[in-house]
Write an enzyme that holds these catalytic residues in place. Structure first.
Site, PDB file in Angstrom:
ATOM      1  N   HIS A   1      -1.174 -28.587  -6.646  1.00 30.85           N
ATOM      2  CA  HIS A   1      -1.840 -28.805  -5.357  1.00 30.85           C
ATOM      3  C   HIS A   1      -2.941 -29.864  -5.481  1.00 30.85           C
ATOM      4  O   HIS A   1      -3.067 -30.734  -4.618  1.00 30.85           O
ATOM      5  CB  HIS A   1      -2.430 -27.502  -4.829  1.00 30.85           C
ATOM      6  CG  HIS A   1      -1.421 -26.417  -4.643  1.00 30.85           C
ATOM      7  ND1 HIS A   1      -1.775 -25.105  -4.409  1.00 30.85           N
ATOM      8  CD2 HIS A   1      -0.064 -26.434  -4.666  1.00 30.85           C
ATOM      9  CE1 HIS A   1      -0.675 -24.374  -4.295  1.00 30.85           C
ATOM     10  NE2 HIS A   1       0.370 -25.165  -4.464  1.00 30.85           N
TER      11      HIS A   1
ATOM     12  N   HIS B   1       5.552 -26.633   2.123  1.00 30.79           N
ATOM     13  CA  HIS B   1       4.857 -26.353   0.867  1.00 30.79           C
ATOM     14  C   HIS B   1       5.706 -26.777  -0.331  1.00 30.79           C
ATOM     15  O   HIS B   1       5.164 -27.263  -1.340  1.00 30.79           O
ATOM     16  CB  HIS B   1       4.489 -24.882   0.734  1.00 30.79           C
ATOM     17  CG  HIS B   1       3.667 -24.618  -0.490  1.00 30.79           C
ATOM     18  ND1 HIS B   1       2.319 -24.893  -0.548  1.00 30.79           N
ATOM     19  CD2 HIS B   1       4.008 -24.170  -1.726  1.00 30.79           C
ATOM     20  CE1 HIS B   1       1.866 -24.619  -1.753  1.00 30.79           C
ATOM     21  NE2 HIS B   1       2.877 -24.173  -2.488  1.00 30.79           N
TER      22      HIS B   1
ATOM     23  N   ASP C   1       4.496 -29.238  -3.328  1.00 31.51           N
ATOM     24  CA  ASP C   1       4.624 -28.995  -4.762  1.00 31.51           C
ATOM     25  C   ASP C   1       5.345 -30.151  -5.455  1.00 31.51           C
ATOM     26  O   ASP C   1       4.952 -30.580  -6.547  1.00 31.51           O
ATOM     27  CB  ASP C   1       5.398 -27.699  -5.017  1.00 31.51           C
ATOM     28  CG  ASP C   1       4.532 -26.450  -4.870  1.00 31.51           C
ATOM     29  OD1 ASP C   1       3.303 -26.580  -4.780  1.00 31.51           O
ATOM     30  OD2 ASP C   1       5.106 -25.342  -4.857  1.00 31.51           O
TER      31      ASP C   1
ATOM     32  N   HIS D   1       9.619 -26.176  -9.720  1.00 31.67           N
ATOM     33  CA  HIS D   1       8.891 -26.925 -10.745  1.00 31.67           C
ATOM     34  C   HIS D   1       9.777 -27.340 -11.920  1.00 31.67           C
ATOM     35  O   HIS D   1       9.654 -28.449 -12.438  1.00 31.67           O
ATOM     36  CB  HIS D   1       7.714 -26.091 -11.251  1.00 31.67           C
ATOM     37  CG  HIS D   1       6.717 -25.749 -10.193  1.00 31.67           C
ATOM     38  ND1 HIS D   1       5.970 -26.699  -9.530  1.00 31.67           N
ATOM     39  CD2 HIS D   1       6.341 -24.546  -9.670  1.00 31.67           C
ATOM     40  CE1 HIS D   1       5.180 -26.108  -8.655  1.00 31.67           C
ATOM     41  NE2 HIS D   1       5.388 -24.801  -8.713  1.00 31.67           N
TER      42      HIS D   1
END
Length: 327
Positions: free
Chosen positions: A83, A242, A246, A269
């Site tokens: 973030h 969101h 990321d 991720h």
């Protein structure tokens, strides 16, 4: 050729600080962002540990992608970097030193908004050094089961994300944003992290997510039709926004601005790191350019080959690499 970027590097005008809670530890974290010189990049320092090497915000420092992105140097690690990295990248900060007194970047409200506003309030200072930019020239794809992520040539940075969930609340969501149109603050920064209630409870039982509350996580109800947060969603499609946030924060670990269109399907991720490693291993699909004040650009000689370690391919050579004549 004119590029949609300021040719100069930037740092913060002055030091700024904030305080929050670590998502997993539940402990208070003090974080300070300091201006840094040209070609410094983004570096993290742990003030709660004995003095040691800074951790460079770079893909070859990623040590864990479970639940969040964690970077490390020897025994020193910093988690949940995405973030803050997204906010720095979106506001155009190339050089900064980040000091924190814990192993996590504070979760704040679960989005990048508090960091973005903190950075925006202090402003940025133009530096004499010119930016080095990674320009994608041929598509590169990373596939992991049913998850897929691709980057293709694009004159700017565009991110498209798509997610699929079986529950009634999320289902299929898709969202795109071009970063250099200044839409980050309005469209992406406020989107919060989310999770199912039972997942959060399981994390609590395992000593994780101890700082997770309805103040910093969107908690999806057991019925999969609503959320527990009384203030509701900030966007109808806050979940995919969101995910795009990321992704932006993770690809900032390439170490320089990127010109390309990233398209991610059900990616997280681990897949973001997989794409960066795929980029690093395919130097025939990109070039490093150094921007010029008049908007033109010069191309670095290709002195790289795919057999070199992935983490060495993108940024570490830049400050010493020779530049060819302008294209």
């Amino acid at each position: 050729m004119s590029l949609p970027l300021d040719p100069h590097q930037y740092t913060l005008k002055k030091t700024v600080s904030c305080c929050g809670v670590g998502l997993h530890s539940g402990r208070t974290v003090n974080l300070t962002i300091k201006p840094a010189p040209v070609d410094n990049g983004i570096r993290f320092f742990r003030s709660d540990l004995a003095p040691g090497k800074p951790i460079k915000a770079h893909m070859n420092k990623v040590v864990d992608t479970r639940l969040a992105t964690t970077i490390g140097e020897d025994a020193c690690t910093v988690s949940t970097t995405e973030h803050l990295m997204a906010a720095l990248h979106a506001y155009g900060i190339d050089n900064a030193d980040i000091e924190l007194d814990a192993g996590e970047v504070p979760i704040m409200d679960g989005s990048a908004e508090p960091f973005f506003q903190l950075i925006k309030k202090t402003g940025k200072r133009r530096q004499p050094g010119l930016r080095k930019v990674l320009r994608i020239t041929r598509p590169i794809t990373y596939v992991d089961g049913d998850k897929r992520i691709t980057i293709s040539p694009f004159n700017g940075l565009r991110i498209t994300g798509e997610i699929e969930f079986d529950d009634t609340l999320i289902r299929t969501q898709k969202y795109s944003i071009t970063l250099h149109d200044n839409g980050f603050g309005q469209e992406i920064a406020r989107a919060r992290t989310f999770g199912y209630v039972e997942q959060v409870e399981e994390l609590w039982a395992n000593g994780l997510a101890l700082g997770g509350t309805l103040e910093n996580v969107i908690a999806i109800h057991w019925n999969r039709k609503s959320i527990l947060n009384e203030d509701g969603l900030r966007f109808d499609n806050e979940f995919i926004r969101h995910k795009v946030l990321d992704l932006l924060g993770d690809i900032a670990l390439l170490g320089c601005p990127v010109l390309g269109h990233v398209e991610a399907f059900k990616a997280g991720h681990a897949q973001h790191l997989g794409l960066m490693q795929a980029i690093a291993s395919q130097p025939e699909c990109w070039e490093i350019i150094e921007m010029q004040q008049n908007g033109a650009y010069a191309v670095f000689n290709h002195m790289l080959n795919g057999s070199r370690a992935a983490g060495d391919l993108i940024m570490p050579f830049l400050s010493n690499a020779p530049v060819s004549a302008a294209a």
